[in-house]
Write a protein that holds these residues in place. Structure first.
Motif, mmCIF file in Angstrom:
data_model
loop_
_atom_site.group_PDB
_atom_site.id
_atom_site.type_symbol
_atom_site.label_atom_id
_atom_site.label_comp_id
_atom_site.label_asym_id
_atom_site.label_seq_id
_atom_site.Cartn_x
_atom_site.Cartn_y
_atom_site.Cartn_z
ATOM 1 N N VAL A 59 0.848 -1.189 0.000
ATOM 2 C CA VAL A 59 0.000 0.000 0.000
ATOM 3 C C VAL A 59 0.885 1.241 0.000
ATOM 4 C CG1 VAL A 59 -1.775 1.287 1.253
ATOM 5 C CG2 VAL A 59 -1.823 -1.226 1.229
ATOM 6 N N THR A 60 0.583 2.195 -0.859
ATOM 7 C CA THR A 60 1.300 3.467 -0.881
ATOM 8 C C THR A 60 0.677 4.404 0.141
ATOM 9 O OG1 THR A 60 1.803 3.223 -3.242
ATOM 10 C CG2 THR A 60 1.997 5.431 -2.306
ATOM 11 N N LEU A 61 1.473 4.828 1.112
ATOM 12 C CA LEU A 61 0.963 5.645 2.211
ATOM 13 C C LEU A 61 1.053 7.130 1.853
ATOM 14 C CD1 LEU A 61 2.514 3.845 5.322
ATOM 15 C CD2 LEU A 61 0.353 3.379 4.137
ATOM 16 N N HIS A 62 -0.100 7.780 1.808
ATOM 17 C CA HIS A 62 -0.186 9.225 1.592
ATOM 18 C C HIS A 62 -0.518 9.865 2.938
ATOM 19 C CE1 HIS A 62 -0.351 9.548 -2.928
ATOM 20 N NE2 HIS A 62 -0.510 8.246 -2.756
ATOM 21 N N PHE A 63 0.479 10.455 3.586
ATOM 22 C CA PHE A 63 0.228 11.091 4.874
ATOM 23 C C PHE A 63 -0.784 12.223 4.714
ATOM 24 C CE2 PHE A 63 1.327 14.633 7.816
ATOM 25 C CZ PHE A 63 0.844 14.044 8.980
ATOM 26 N N GLU A 80 11.491 9.870 4.308
ATOM 27 C CA GLU A 80 11.163 8.452 4.477
ATOM 28 C C GLU A 80 10.577 7.833 3.202
ATOM 29 O OE1 GLU A 80 11.434 6.197 7.216
ATOM 30 O OE2 GLU A 80 12.885 7.727 7.796
ATOM 31 N N GLY A 81 10.296 8.660 2.214
ATOM 32 C CA GLY A 81 9.716 8.156 0.973
ATOM 33 C C GLY A 81 8.208 8.186 0.933
ATOM 34 N N ALA A 82 7.586 8.900 1.875
ATOM 35 C CA ALA A 82 6.123 8.944 1.938
ATOM 36 C C ALA A 82 5.542 9.757 0.791
ATOM 37 C CB ALA A 82 5.681 9.548 3.268
ATOM 38 N N SER A 83 4.287 9.486 0.490
ATOM 39 C CA SER A 83 3.478 10.335 -0.363
ATOM 40 C C SER A 83 2.539 11.136 0.539
ATOM 41 C CB SER A 83 2.702 9.496 -1.375
ATOM 42 O OG SER A 83 3.593 8.827 -2.258
ATOM 43 N N PHE A 84 1.727 12.027 -0.054
ATOM 44 C CA PHE A 84 0.960 12.954 0.769
ATOM 45 C C PHE A 84 -0.463 13.103 0.248
ATOM 46 C CE2 PHE A 84 5.352 13.817 1.466
ATOM 47 C CZ PHE A 84 5.424 14.065 2.826
ATOM 48 N N ASP A 85 -1.375 13.267 1.211
ATOM 49 C CA ASP A 85 -2.801 13.480 0.955
ATOM 50 C C ASP A 85 -3.113 14.939 1.274
ATOM 51 O OD1 ASP A 85 -5.601 13.526 0.995
ATOM 52 O OD2 ASP A 85 -5.683 12.641 2.998
ATOM 53 N N GLU A 103 3.704 14.473 -8.133
ATOM 54 C CA GLU A 103 3.236 13.126 -8.491
ATOM 55 C C GLU A 103 3.106 12.234 -7.260
ATOM 56 O OE1 GLU A 103 7.747 13.262 -9.394
ATOM 57 O OE2 GLU A 103 5.992 14.583 -9.617
ATOM 58 N N ARG A 104 3.619 12.673 -6.119
ATOM 59 C CA ARG A 104 3.462 11.912 -4.875
ATOM 60 C C ARG A 104 2.332 12.469 -4.016
ATOM 61 N NH1 ARG A 104 9.669 11.309 -2.953
ATOM 62 N NH2 ARG A 104 8.709 10.896 -0.920
ATOM 63 N N THR A 105 1.388 13.162 -4.634
ATOM 64 C CA THR A 105 0.260 13.722 -3.897
ATOM 65 C C THR A 105 -1.058 13.356 -4.554
ATOM 66 O OG1 THR A 105 0.203 15.824 -5.132
ATOM 67 C CG2 THR A 105 1.659 15.712 -3.208
ATOM 68 N N VAL A 267 -3.126 0.164 -4.561
ATOM 69 C CA VAL A 267 -3.818 0.497 -3.314
ATOM 70 C C VAL A 267 -3.090 1.645 -2.614
ATOM 71 C CG1 VAL A 267 -4.704 -0.364 -1.117
ATOM 72 C CG2 VAL A 267 -4.581 -1.894 -3.099
ATOM 73 N N LEU A 268 -3.869 2.623 -2.180
ATOM 74 C CA LEU A 268 -3.371 3.783 -1.442
ATOM 75 C C LEU A 268 -4.017 3.806 -0.066
ATOM 76 C CD1 LEU A 268 -4.038 6.525 -4.174
ATOM 77 C CD2 LEU A 268 -2.110 4.928 -4.057
ATOM 78 N N ALA A 269 -3.409 4.543 0.855
ATOM 79 C CA ALA A 269 -4.022 4.804 2.156
ATOM 80 C C ALA A 269 -3.691 6.236 2.557
ATOM 81 C CB ALA A 269 -3.531 3.826 3.216
#
Length: 404
Positions: A59-63, A80-85, A103-105, A267-269
């Motif tokens: 799962v790709t985590l979008h903080f 840490e390599g996180a993506s963002f919401d 692209e990470r949002t 899958v994203l979260a």
């Protein structure tokens, strides 16, 4: 300003203890910066992100910035390599300022102004969420630039915040939105849901994933383009004053349900609270005291209009610790500093006799605390002190920095 809110009771008080190192760090910070303070530990943010990332390996985590939209949190998670919401133009601006690649949002507010869409697109964020036809129509001018997720509703009365009460649609409505989008040449990328903040049982996620799988199958059966993405939202629980399931155990049935999806589905979260709640301690000092109706009232320099705003807005119960130990315990009340009578943090608790200047530490204060604090009554909100901003090492331990 009489609003109903929950205050901490005796059963939830003093659920945590502080180590000698913690006590020295708190006292040093107060000596240097004064009180009230919020002490933000970046190493805990790293640990929480890694724990959830390991528990949800595919799962790709979008903080979600909402619970703690702080530049240092964004920087720490970016490393840490996180993506963002993102959900607002202000959050878009923060992500852009901190160098988050667009692209990470994703932009997940289901109801947006045209300016919100334009601001996100100008930044480069192109994935948005809709849950009704009125919202879908807003994307007609941008149909060549966007990909949309349709948000489904799954009610959850057990959650801190039943986010499906305000947002989301039924499976039937989702199919109607997807069919209409096809007619309007707007690309639907996938589905999303949020089962509610501080969800205690993973079965809520399992049920939602299974329903979304059925919707995805129906989309294909109707001859519509297959959906490639599922966003399972946030809501992963943390320990406040009662133990919750360890995150590895909590995510096991969620992973099992996700494994039933086609391999082509990404899958994203959107975790928020789980990442930041544990990472902040609050420190308040006693600024006055009085005996009232057989109880000692201690007035702190922080309260529900400040860092304890979650008592009103989030239904949270924060573990509290006094640094003063020993002596007889007396029935006590902890009140905030403002002139409003509802500014009470904890009632019917047993405390040693406190003096002016004694310190009260709140644990688990990272989510929906500073983010919803105010300067009501011209009591300035707590300053934030950053710990361990550099990657954790012996050299970076206990470093402090004032960042406002």
């Amino acid at each position: 300003m009489a609003h109903a809110h929950s205050v901490l009771n005796f059963q939830s008080f003093a659920a945590r203890t502080l180590s000698a190192d913690d006590i020295r760090l708190v006292e040093s910070a107060v000596s240097q910066f004064g009180a009230p303070l919020l002490m933000l530990d970046c190493e805990i943010i790293r640990q929480q992100y890694r724990a959830l990332n390991n528990a949800l390996p595919n799962v790709t985590l979008h903080f979600a910035l909402k619970p703690l939209p702080h530049p240092v949190v964004v920087r720490t998670l970016l490393e840490e390599g996180a993506s963002f919401d993102l959900a607002t133009s202000g959050e878009v601006e923060l992500a852009a300022q901190e160098g988050v690649p667009a692209e990470r949002t994703i932009h997940t507010h289901p109801i947006k102004r045209d300016a919100d869409i334009r601001d996100a697109l100008a930044y480069g964020c192109s994935v948005f969420v809709v849950d009704n036809l009125n919202e879908l129509a807003k994307f007609k001018p941008y149909k060549d630039e966007v990909e949309l997720l349709v948000r489904l509703s799954f009610r959850n009365a057990e959650a801190f915040a039943d986010l499906s009460k305000k947002f989301g649609c039924s499976p039937e409505q989702a199919l109607a939105i997807i069919e209409t989008a096809q007619a309007w040449n707007i690309r639907i990328k996938g589905l999303s849901f949020h089962v509610g903040s501080q969800t205690i049982q993973p079965q809520k996620y399992v049920d939602a994933i299974q329903t979304c799988k059925t919707v995805m199958e129906e989309v294909v059966a109707r001859g519509l383009p297959a959906l490639s993405t599922l966003d399972i939202g946030g809501g992963f629980p943390v320990n406040y004053t009662r133990q919750v399931m360890p995150i590895e155990q909590f995510c096991e049935p969620i992973n099992d349900a996700l494994n039933e999806l086609p391999e082509t589905v990404q899958v994203l979260a959107e975790p928020g609270r789980f990442i930041v709640a544990q990472a902040v301690m609050s420190v308040a000092s006693v600024m006055g005291q009085a005996e009232r109706e057989g109880q000692m009232w201690y007035y702190l320099d922080d309260g529900i209009y400040g860092s304890f705003s979650g008592l009103m807005f989030d239904d949270a119960q924060y573990p509290l610790v006094t640094l003063k130990q020993g002596g007889d315990l007396l029935p006590s009340v902890l009140a905030g500093p403002t002139c409003d009578s509802i500014d009470v943090i904890a009632e019917d608790i047993m405390l040693p006799q406190l003096e002016n200047g004694d310190l009260i530490v709140g644990c688990m204060m990272g989510a929906y605390t500073s983010a919803t604090a105010t300067d009501f009554n011209f009591f300035k909100r707590a300053q934030t002190i950053v710990l361990n901003e550099d990657a954790f090492s012996e050299d970076s331990m206990n470093q402090e920095r004032l960042i406002g």
